[in-house]
Design a protein around this motif. Structure first.
Motif, mmCIF file in Angstrom:
data_model
loop_
_atom_site.group_PDB
_atom_site.id
_atom_site.type_symbol
_atom_site.label_atom_id
_atom_site.label_comp_id
_atom_site.label_asym_id
_atom_site.label_seq_id
_atom_site.Cartn_x
_atom_site.Cartn_y
_atom_site.Cartn_z
ATOM 1 N N ARG A 115 58.981 -13.185 -52.344
ATOM 2 C CA ARG A 115 58.630 -12.457 -51.903
ATOM 3 C C ARG A 115 59.036 -11.141 -53.211
ATOM 4 O O ARG A 115 58.916 -9.716 -53.211
ATOM 5 C CB ARG A 115 60.794 -10.969 -50.892
ATOM 6 C CG ARG A 115 60.730 -12.386 -49.885
ATOM 7 C CD ARG A 115 61.111 -11.967 -48.721
ATOM 8 N NE ARG A 115 59.880 -10.358 -48.182
ATOM 9 C CZ ARG A 115 59.349 -10.502 -47.995
ATOM 10 N NH1 ARG A 115 59.152 -11.532 -46.639
ATOM 11 N NH2 ARG A 115 59.618 -9.064 -46.454
ATOM 12 N N ARG A 116 57.908 -12.178 -54.360
ATOM 13 C CA ARG A 116 57.778 -10.992 -55.216
ATOM 14 C C ARG A 116 55.999 -10.912 -55.149
ATOM 15 O O ARG A 116 55.513 -11.760 -54.765
ATOM 16 C CB ARG A 116 57.337 -12.010 -56.161
ATOM 17 C CG ARG A 116 59.139 -11.863 -57.317
ATOM 18 C CD ARG A 116 59.222 -12.765 -58.454
ATOM 19 N NE ARG A 116 58.910 -14.036 -57.872
ATOM 20 C CZ ARG A 116 58.975 -15.415 -58.107
ATOM 21 N NH1 ARG A 116 60.601 -15.299 -58.504
ATOM 22 N NH2 ARG A 116 58.427 -16.706 -58.068
ATOM 23 N N PRO A 117 55.150 -9.927 -55.607
ATOM 24 C CA PRO A 117 54.182 -9.688 -54.926
ATOM 25 C C PRO A 117 53.073 -10.658 -55.735
ATOM 26 O O PRO A 117 53.442 -10.787 -56.983
ATOM 27 C CB PRO A 117 53.672 -8.324 -54.957
ATOM 28 C CG PRO A 117 54.808 -7.723 -56.409
ATOM 29 C CD PRO A 117 56.249 -8.648 -55.725
ATOM 30 N N ARG A 118 52.109 -11.445 -54.996
ATOM 31 C CA ARG A 118 51.193 -11.802 -56.113
ATOM 32 C C ARG A 118 49.943 -11.196 -55.948
ATOM 33 O O ARG A 118 49.699 -10.688 -54.750
ATOM 34 C CB ARG A 118 51.041 -13.325 -55.784
ATOM 35 C CG ARG A 118 52.533 -14.057 -56.072
ATOM 36 C CD ARG A 118 52.330 -14.039 -57.342
ATOM 37 N NE ARG A 118 53.826 -15.349 -57.853
ATOM 38 C CZ ARG A 118 53.814 -16.992 -58.447
ATOM 39 N NH1 ARG A 118 52.678 -16.659 -58.201
ATOM 40 N NH2 ARG A 118 55.005 -17.025 -58.015
ATOM 41 N N VAL A 119 48.924 -11.263 -56.434
ATOM 42 C CA VAL A 119 47.218 -10.653 -56.464
ATOM 43 C C VAL A 119 46.350 -12.219 -56.914
ATOM 44 O O VAL A 119 47.160 -12.420 -58.323
ATOM 45 C CB VAL A 119 47.423 -9.559 -57.405
ATOM 46 C CG1 VAL A 119 45.773 -9.622 -56.839
ATOM 47 C CG2 VAL A 119 47.961 -8.610 -56.853
ATOM 48 N N LEU A 120 45.529 -12.687 -56.019
ATOM 49 C CA LEU A 120 44.753 -13.855 -56.755
ATOM 50 C C LEU A 120 43.244 -13.073 -56.330
ATOM 51 O O LEU A 120 42.718 -12.760 -55.433
ATOM 52 C CB LEU A 120 45.235 -15.064 -55.396
ATOM 53 C CG LEU A 120 46.592 -15.700 -55.500
ATOM 54 C CD1 LEU A 120 46.773 -15.929 -54.729
ATOM 55 C CD2 LEU A 120 47.353 -16.543 -57.310
ATOM 56 N N PRO A 121 42.591 -13.259 -56.927
ATOM 57 C CA PRO A 121 40.670 -13.701 -56.886
ATOM 58 C C PRO A 121 40.519 -14.784 -55.839
ATOM 59 O O PRO A 121 40.906 -15.719 -56.114
ATOM 60 C CB PRO A 121 40.559 -14.078 -58.452
ATOM 61 C CG PRO A 121 41.916 -14.694 -58.709
ATOM 62 C CD PRO A 121 43.015 -14.529 -58.352
ATOM 63 N N VAL A 122 39.252 -14.140 -54.591
ATOM 64 C CA VAL A 122 39.491 -15.175 -53.884
ATOM 65 C C VAL A 122 37.726 -14.595 -53.777
ATOM 66 O O VAL A 122 37.509 -13.840 -53.871
ATOM 67 C CB VAL A 122 40.238 -14.169 -52.299
ATOM 68 C CG1 VAL A 122 41.166 -15.688 -52.982
ATOM 69 C CG2 VAL A 122 39.869 -13.766 -52.098
ATOM 70 N N THR A 123 36.570 -15.955 -53.477
ATOM 71 C CA THR A 123 35.573 -15.866 -52.268
ATOM 72 C C THR A 123 36.173 -14.568 -51.163
ATOM 73 O O THR A 123 36.982 -15.735 -50.363
ATOM 74 C CB THR A 123 34.833 -16.737 -53.163
ATOM 75 O OG1 THR A 123 35.928 -18.016 -52.778
ATOM 76 C CG2 THR A 123 34.304 -17.126 -53.854
#
Length: 145
Positions: free
Chosen positions: A32-40
């Motif tokens: 339940r930790r925030p993650r940020v991923l680059p996506v197309t």
């Protein structure tokens, strides 16, 4: 910052959403930790779609961490932004909603391939991530960005 839907975006925000090359998908991992991923991504119909593609990964697409995390907790945020050293040009659009894991659809892959040349020569195997907008926020340093 303005709340709304994809249907009532101001024209500059709609242009930013459809022209930005990369978005950042925020989600929660297994702890339940925030993650940020680059996506197309591509806007198709009333949803925003992304695909698990052929870039190197340690596990198959259906076992990928982001897919596992979204199955457990589908709430997500997708952000596109415009940065400029002239801060009067700063702007962003954020789409909040739930992500569903979907099998590959030709119309979605076609839309992604129109935006990303790499998908023309090697179409993603999937799965697809469908973000169904529940709330859309936007901001620009100046009106009519």
């Amino acid at each position: 910052m303005e709340p709304g839907t994809l249907d009532n975006l101001p024209s500059w925000a709609a242009d930013l959403l459809t022209s930005a090359r990369v978005a950042h998908l925020g989600l929660l991992d297994d702890a339940r930790r925030p993650r940020v991923l680059p996506v197309t991504y591509a806007v198709v119909g009333d949803a925003i779609w992304s695909a698990v593609d052929h870039k190197p990964k340690r596990v198959a697409g259906t076992d990928l961490a982001r897919v596992r995390w979204l199955r457990r907790s589908p709430a997500a945020a997708l952000t596109v932004d415009r940065y400029d050293d002239d801060w009067s040009r700063l702007a962003w659009v954020q789409v909040l909603g739930a992500v569903a894991i979907e099998p590959v659809r030709d119309d979605v892959i076609d839309a992604l391939a129109r935006r990303y040349p790499a998908y023309r020569s090697r179409r993603p195997d999937g799965p697809l991530l469908r973000l169904d907008p529940e709330r859309v926020l936007w901001w620009a340093a100046v009106d009519n960005a």
